[in-house]
Design a protein around this motif. Structure first.
Motif, short mmCIF file in Angstrom:
data_model
loop_
_atom_site.label_atom_id
_atom_site.label_comp_id
_atom_site.label_asym_id
_atom_site.label_seq_id
_atom_site.Cartn_x
_atom_site.Cartn_y
_atom_site.Cartn_z
N LYS A 30 -40.78 -63.37 115.40
CA LYS A 30 -39.76 -62.80 114.53
C LYS A 30 -39.45 -61.37 114.95
O LYS A 30 -40.16 -60.75 115.75
CB LYS A 30 -40.24 -62.81 113.07
CG LYS A 30 -40.52 -64.19 112.52
CD LYS A 30 -39.24 -64.98 112.40
CE LYS A 30 -39.45 -66.30 111.70
NZ LYS A 30 -38.25 -67.05 111.55
N LYS A 31 -38.40 -60.82 114.37
CA LYS A 31 -38.01 -59.44 114.61
C LYS A 31 -39.08 -58.52 114.00
O LYS A 31 -39.58 -58.77 112.90
CB LYS A 31 -36.65 -59.19 113.95
CG LYS A 31 -36.08 -57.83 114.18
CD LYS A 31 -34.71 -57.72 113.51
CE LYS A 31 -34.69 -56.37 112.83
NZ LYS A 31 -33.75 -56.25 111.77
N ASN A 32 -39.43 -57.46 114.73
CA ASN A 32 -40.37 -56.49 114.20
C ASN A 32 -39.79 -55.80 112.97
O ASN A 32 -38.59 -55.50 112.92
CB ASN A 32 -40.73 -55.44 115.25
CG ASN A 32 -41.59 -55.99 116.34
OD1 ASN A 32 -42.17 -57.06 116.22
ND2 ASN A 32 -41.69 -55.26 117.44
N LEU A 33 -40.65 -55.56 112.00
CA LEU A 33 -40.23 -54.87 110.79
C LEU A 33 -40.42 -53.37 110.95
O LEU A 33 -41.32 -52.92 111.65
CB LEU A 33 -41.06 -55.38 109.60
CG LEU A 33 -41.00 -56.89 109.35
CD1 LEU A 33 -41.96 -57.27 108.23
CD2 LEU A 33 -39.59 -57.33 109.02
N GLY A 34 -39.57 -52.60 110.28
CA GLY A 34 -39.65 -51.15 110.35
C GLY A 34 -40.78 -50.59 109.50
O GLY A 34 -41.34 -51.26 108.64
N LYS A 35 -41.11 -49.33 109.75
CA LYS A 35 -42.16 -48.65 108.99
C LYS A 35 -41.84 -48.61 107.50
O LYS A 35 -42.75 -48.63 106.68
CB LYS A 35 -42.33 -47.22 109.50
CG LYS A 35 -42.83 -47.11 110.91
CD LYS A 35 -42.90 -45.64 111.31
CE LYS A 35 -43.05 -45.48 112.80
NZ LYS A 35 -43.04 -44.07 113.19
N ASP A 36 -40.56 -48.56 107.18
CA ASP A 36 -40.17 -48.54 105.76
C ASP A 36 -40.54 -49.84 105.05
O ASP A 36 -40.81 -49.84 103.85
CB ASP A 36 -38.66 -48.26 105.62
CG ASP A 36 -37.80 -49.27 106.36
OD1 ASP A 36 -38.21 -49.73 107.45
OD2 ASP A 36 -36.72 -49.60 105.85
N THR A 38 -43.13 -52.05 106.35
CA THR A 38 -44.57 -52.28 106.50
C THR A 38 -45.42 -51.25 105.76
O THR A 38 -46.55 -51.54 105.39
CB THR A 38 -45.00 -52.25 107.99
OG1 THR A 38 -44.79 -50.93 108.52
CG2 THR A 38 -44.24 -53.29 108.80
N GLY A 39 -44.88 -50.06 105.58
CA GLY A 39 -45.65 -49.00 104.95
C GLY A 39 -46.68 -48.37 105.88
O GLY A 39 -47.52 -47.59 105.45
N LEU A 40 -46.61 -48.70 107.16
CA LEU A 40 -47.56 -48.17 108.14
C LEU A 40 -46.98 -46.96 108.86
O LEU A 40 -45.77 -46.76 108.90
CB LEU A 40 -47.92 -49.24 109.17
CG LEU A 40 -48.57 -50.51 108.63
CD1 LEU A 40 -48.70 -51.56 109.74
CD2 LEU A 40 -49.93 -50.20 108.04
N LYS A 41 -47.85 -46.15 109.45
CA LYS A 41 -47.42 -44.99 110.23
C LYS A 41 -46.96 -45.42 111.62
O LYS A 41 -46.14 -44.77 112.24
CB LYS A 41 -48.57 -43.99 110.38
CG LYS A 41 -48.99 -43.35 109.10
CD LYS A 41 -50.16 -42.40 109.36
CE LYS A 41 -50.81 -42.00 108.06
NZ LYS A 41 -52.05 -41.23 108.30
N GLU A 42 -47.56 -46.53 112.12
CA GLU A 42 -47.26 -47.00 113.46
C GLU A 42 -46.11 -48.00 113.44
O GLU A 42 -45.87 -48.66 112.46
CB GLU A 42 -48.49 -47.71 114.06
CG GLU A 42 -49.75 -46.90 114.06
CD GLU A 42 -50.55 -47.05 112.76
OE1 GLU A 42 -50.19 -47.89 111.92
OE2 GLU A 42 -51.53 -46.32 112.59
N ASN A 43 -45.44 -48.11 114.59
CA ASN A 43 -44.42 -49.14 114.76
C ASN A 43 -45.08 -50.49 114.93
O ASN A 43 -46.16 -50.60 115.52
CB ASN A 43 -43.55 -48.85 115.98
CG ASN A 43 -42.62 -47.70 115.77
OD1 ASN A 43 -42.09 -47.51 114.70
ND2 ASN A 43 -42.43 -46.91 116.81
#
Length: 93
Positions: A30-36, A38-43
């Motif tokens: 699938k398409k990678n999800l953005g930090k917004d 995932t809530g993570l600091k990393e991509n």
């Protein structure tokens, strides 16, 4: 240097995806999800889904945990979530 790092990252992710796919009736990238999201600091490096039969879920999750421990020193994090609805494997086009 950045391109080479990305190529190696993709190679590692593809290897893990192939290993996880052995447990699945179906799998998809699938398409990678953005930090917004995932809530993570990393991509996010890789986003894949696996349709795993009930009788293989425990073995699948064991494999995920082993792979996560193996890859952690290299800076990879594997997050298994779910179960999710099977519509992730449907195409309405």
């Amino acid at each position: 240097m950045k391109k080479e790092i990305e190529k190696e990252q993709d190679r590692q992710c593809e290897h893990v995806h192939q290993k996880f796919s052995l447990f699945a009736m179906d799998s998809d990238i699938k398409k990678n999800l953005g930090k917004d999201v995932t809530g993570l600091k990393e991509n996010m490096s890789w986003n894949s889904v696996y349709l795993v039969p009930k009788d293989k879920v425990a073995a699948f999750l064991d494999t995920v945990n082993v792979k996560e421990k193996e890859m952690e020193p290299a800076g990879f994090r594997i997050n298994a979530t779910g179960p999710w609805p099977a519509y992730h494997f449907s195409s309405f086009s």
